[in-house]
Design a protein around this motif. Structure first.
Motif, PDB file in Angstrom:
ATOM      1  N   PHE A   1      21.355 -21.429   7.692  1.00 40.73           N
ATOM      2  CA  PHE A   1      20.796 -22.754   7.993  1.00 40.73           C
ATOM      3  C   PHE A   1      21.901 -23.691   8.475  1.00 40.73           C
ATOM      4  CE2 PHE A   1      19.753 -27.093   6.653  1.00 40.73           C
ATOM      5  CZ  PHE A   1      18.560 -27.286   7.334  1.00 40.73           C
ATOM      6  N   ILE A   2      23.003 -23.731   7.759  1.00 39.47           N
ATOM      7  CA  ILE A   2      24.116 -24.604   8.132  1.00 39.47           C
ATOM      8  C   ILE A   2      24.653 -24.222   9.514  1.00 39.47           C
ATOM      9  CG2 ILE A   2      26.519 -25.205   7.573  1.00 39.47           C
ATOM     10  CD1 ILE A   2      25.684 -25.026   4.600  1.00 39.47           C
ATOM     11  N   SER A   3      24.847 -22.934   9.749  1.00 35.94           N
ATOM     12  CA  SER A   3      25.374 -22.467  11.037  1.00 35.94           C
ATOM     13  C   SER A   3      24.472 -22.850  12.204  1.00 35.94           C
ATOM     14  CB  SER A   3      25.552 -20.945  11.033  1.00 35.94           C
ATOM     15  OG  SER A   3      26.518 -20.573  10.099  1.00 35.94           O
ATOM     16  N   LYS A   4      23.161 -22.801  11.981  1.00 31.92           N
ATOM     17  CA  LYS A   4      22.204 -23.115  13.047  1.00 31.92           C
ATOM     18  C   LYS A   4      22.262 -24.571  13.471  1.00 31.92           C
ATOM     19  CE  LYS A   4      18.505 -21.345  11.131  1.00 31.92           C
ATOM     20  NZ  LYS A   4      17.175 -20.914  10.734  1.00 31.92           N
ATOM     21  N   PHE A   5      22.453 -25.486  12.519  1.00 33.96           N
ATOM     22  CA  PHE A   5      22.244 -26.904  12.810  1.00 33.96           C
ATOM     23  C   PHE A   5      23.468 -27.804  12.685  1.00 33.96           C
ATOM     24  CE2 PHE A   5      18.103 -25.202  11.514  1.00 33.96           C
ATOM     25  CZ  PHE A   5      17.455 -25.374  12.726  1.00 33.96           C
ATOM     26  N   ARG A   6      24.562 -27.294  12.183  1.00 35.64           N
ATOM     27  CA  ARG A   6      25.753 -28.130  11.973  1.00 35.64           C
ATOM     28  C   ARG A   6      26.233 -28.771  13.281  1.00 35.64           C
ATOM     29  NH1 ARG A   6      29.994 -25.229   8.792  1.00 35.64           N
ATOM     30  NH2 ARG A   6      29.429 -23.654  10.292  1.00 35.64           N
ATOM     31  N   LYS A   7      26.176 -28.027  14.382  1.00 33.61           N
ATOM     32  CA  LYS A   7      26.708 -28.532  15.651  1.00 33.61           C
ATOM     33  C   LYS A   7      25.625 -28.860  16.663  1.00 33.61           C
ATOM     34  CE  LYS A   7      31.062 -26.220  15.008  1.00 33.61           C
ATOM     35  NZ  LYS A   7      31.942 -25.154  15.394  1.00 33.61           N
ATOM     36  N   ASP A   8      24.384 -28.956  16.223  1.00 38.81           N
ATOM     37  CA  ASP A   8      23.275 -29.282  17.118  1.00 38.81           C
ATOM     38  C   ASP A   8      23.190 -30.801  17.252  1.00 38.81           C
ATOM     39  OD1 ASP A   8      20.633 -29.986  18.043  1.00 38.81           O
ATOM     40  OD2 ASP A   8      20.026 -27.918  17.632  1.00 38.81           O
ATOM     41  N   ALA A   9      23.609 -31.325  18.411  1.00 38.51           N
ATOM     42  CA  ALA A   9      23.694 -32.777  18.606  1.00 38.51           C
ATOM     43  C   ALA A   9      22.339 -33.467  18.418  1.00 38.51           C
ATOM     44  CB  ALA A   9      24.254 -33.089  19.983  1.00 38.51           C
TER      45      ALA A   9
END
Length: 156
Positions: free
Chosen positions: A33-41
């Motif tokens: 979950f963190i990997s999917k959305f951490r860098k999604d502007a």
């Protein structure tokens, strides 16, 4: 059937947080979950709101007011956040002091059942909870007010 392990994420005086990891995967469900959305502007504000809730829960406990009820009446599946958001993080709230963080995704349908991905995350948690409860009844796992005591992986 997949083998799954219960992993400690973080703990405080108020709450202990776990996640599950399928042994065939390199990351736990919460790490995915963190990997999917951490860098999604575009989704970062919603992701940050969920992470603030996680920090609040760690400080104050897994109190009901932090969660949106999901799943069935017979299970402990809940979602973060309770506020309006495009993202959902699904969890198992076992007690005020025990939370199992799962995975989540963008919620673009009215209910999680209308989205195969979201429904899959909820079903994984439901299966894990049923197995956990079975193992408790069998004496292989102990759930106290503050922690889950086990030394094995599970097959769900």
């Amino acid at each position: 059937m997949s083998e799954v392990e219960l992993l400690l994420v973080n703990s405080s005086e108020s709450c202990i947080m776990y996640t599950i990891q399928f042994l065939s995967d390199e990351q736990s469900e919460f790490e995915k979950f963190i990997s999917k959305f951490r860098k999604d502007a575009e989704l970062n504000p919603d992701f940050q709101a969920i992470m603030r809730f996680v920090e609040q829960i760690l400080s104050n406990g897994a109190l009901e007011r932090y969660f949106r009820r999901e799943g069935k009446m017979s299970d402990s599946v809940v979602a973060l956040p309770v506020l309006k958001s495009k993202l959902r993080l699904y969890c198992l709230r076992l007690t005020d002091k025990i939370l199992i963080l799962g995975n989540g995704d963008v919620k673009s349908s009215r209910t999680y059942e209308e989205d195969d991905t979201l429904q899959g995350y909820v079903m994984d948690l439901q299966k894990f909870e049923r197995l956990l409860r079975h193992e408790v009844r069998s004496g292989n796992v102990q759930i106290t007010e503050k922690e889950i005591i086990t030394d094995k992986s599970f097959e769900i």
